[in-house]
Structure formats: structure tokens, C-alpha cells
Design a protein around this motif. Structure first.
Motif, PDB file in Angstrom:
ATOM      1  N   ASP A  83       0.883  -6.121   3.377  1.00  0.00           N
ATOM      2  CA  ASP A  83      -0.237  -5.341   2.865  1.00  0.00           C
ATOM      3  C   ASP A  83      -1.102  -4.867   4.029  1.00  0.00           C
TER       4      ASP A  83
ATOM      5  N   SER B 227       0.825  -1.207   0.000  1.00  0.00           N
ATOM      6  CA  SER B 227       0.000   0.000   0.000  1.00  0.00           C
ATOM      7  C   SER B 227       0.860   1.259   0.000  1.00  0.00           C
TER       8      SER B 227
ATOM      9  N   GLY C 298      -3.572  -2.726   3.589  1.00  0.00           N
ATOM     10  CA  GLY C 298      -4.793  -2.173   3.008  1.00  0.00           C
ATOM     11  C   GLY C 298      -6.078  -2.675   3.635  1.00  0.00           C
TER      12      GLY C 298
END
Length: 243
Positions: free
Chosen positions: A224, A124, A226
């Protein structure tokens, strides 16, 4: 000896205490050529509320973007600092009465590990790395740590960063506890065994296992943030014992 073992198990847990003991033995028998590392990877949400509530104003925190901006007495080798700046990392340094009392490092993008052969990637664009968070021992119950993070959070909010990721030694319970005090989410762990130029990695995330035989071979671990849920806000993130 028995008391030290009991203390290690209490602080680290039985598995990490055994790995730490193994690391000590390997280093001693090999003259430092063999070593064992275990890392915990954590993420903490970039907070909007100040941790210190306006306290700690006598602790000045400055952003150091180059080697010559670092305060005197910075306790890291020059070669390590040059390598960090070559990756475009920056340091926040906390100073009180002209003395360095703490610092942390931030890096936006990929991070090359400097203890073992590994590269950490971020999926991200709204995330970053924080690493090498250091507070002078006599200041560790005071406001230096939260003051550093107040300034770091302000910098990260200005760059639209929502999560800051950390690599912390599983053999460092004080650092793990300090991060937990401001709220973290676990991202995984990795254990590295270094034997001369050979290195083995066993991790809880892809690629899970890696064998490296030379400096140009290293695993790439991707994180990640996100889809991470926001962690609960700690009840008392900032100590009140020292101004």
C-alpha cells in the motif's frame, strides 16, 4: 577466494552475502532443483522533473505493447515474454543507432512472480509495478537508465500513477544502487527457499510465512503506497559522463 568473499560482504552486507553463498551451494549440489532467493521491495515516486535535463536525445525509447513490437536481440526467452504480455505488462525499450541498449517493464495491477511462486498486489490504484530493468553493461554509466525513467515517468503521470513499486534481488547491488540514485522508499523484503516442488517463504510483511507444496499454492503480498511520504529528491540523478 578470500577477496571474492570480502567483496561480496562489502557489496551485500554479511547476511545477504551468506544467503547468496548458500544459494550458490544449493544450486550446485542439487543441479538447480534447490535455490534461495531474497527480494527487496521498493517504491519510488513518479517524478515531474526530467532526470536528464534534455540530454540523451540520441537514445530513442519506444513503448512495446506486444511481442512483435520488441526490438531484435531482446535478451529474454519467448515463453517469459508471452507470460508477461498475458498479464498485460508492457515494455519500454531504449534503442540507439538501431541497437537495443536497455529496457524496463511496467505492469498495472497484480503481478505474478516469474522466479518463485508468489503474487504481488497493489492496494492503491495510483501505483504500478516496474520490473526487469536492464541496461547493456557498457551503457550502465551513461544516460540509458535515466532516459528510460524519463519516458516511464511521463507515461505514469498520464495515467495518474504516483508511485512505482519494484521487486529487486537482494543479491544485485548494482540494481539496488541504481534505484537508490533516483530515490526509493523501502516496502519490505521476502526470502524464498525452493526445494523441488516445495517452497518456503519468510517475509517482513503479511502473511510473513508461507509453505507451498504445488504450483497452485502461493503467497499473496499486498503493498500500500497510499500513506508513503515523498522521498527526498537526489542531488544528481543523472550522470554527466556520456551524451
Amino acid at each position: 577466494m578470500a577477496n571474492r568473499l570480502i567483496q561480496s560482504v562489502a557489496q551485500l552486507g554479511s547476511l545477504n552475502a551468506a544467503l547468496y553463498a548458500c544459494d550458490r551451494v544449493l544450486r550446485r549440489l542439487s543441479g538447480g532443483r534447490w535455490a534461495l532467493y531474497k527480494y527487496q521491495f521498493l517504491a519510488q515516486a513518479v517524478g515531474a522533473a526530467p532526470l536528464c535535463g534534455g540530454r540523451g536525445a540520441r537514445i530513442a525509447v519506444r513503448l512495446c505493447r506486444s511481442l512483435h513490437e520488441l526490438p531484435s536481440g531482446y535478451p529474454r526467452p519467448a515463453a517469459v515474454l508471452r507470460a508477461r504480455y498475458a498479464q498485460h505488462a508492457c515494455s519500454l525499450a531504449a534503442v540507439r543507432h538501431g541497437e537495443l541498449v536497455g529496457f524496463l517493464w511496467l505492469l498495472f495491477g497484480a503481478c505474478q512472480e516469474d522466479e518463485v511462486r508468489a503474487r504481488y498486489l497493489l492496494a492503491s490504484p495510483h501505483s504500478c509495478w516496474d520490473f526487469d530493468v536492464w541496461v547493456r553493461p557498457q551503457e550502465r554509466l551513461g544516460l540509458v537508465f535515466p532516459r528510460l525513467w524519463d519516458e516511464a515517468n511521463a507515461l505514469l503521470r498520464a495515467r495518474a500513477v504516483r508511485w512505482s513499486c519494484s521487486r529487486i534481488s537482494a543479491f544485485n547491488p548494482a540494481s539496488l544502487a541504481a534505484h537508490a540514485s533516483i530515490g526509493t522508499v523501502a516496502l519490505g523484503s521476502a526470502t524464498f527457499l525452493r526445494c523441488g516442488r516445495w517452497q518456503w517463504m519468510l517475509a517482513t510483511l503479511a502473511p510473513y510465512f508461507h509453505l507451498s507444496r504445488h504450483a497452485g499454492a502461493f503467497p499473496r503480498l499486498c503493498f500500500d503506497t497510499g500513506t508513503l511520504p515523498l522521498p527526498p529528491v537526489p542531488e544528481s540523478p543523472c550522470p554527466t559522463s556520456k551524451p
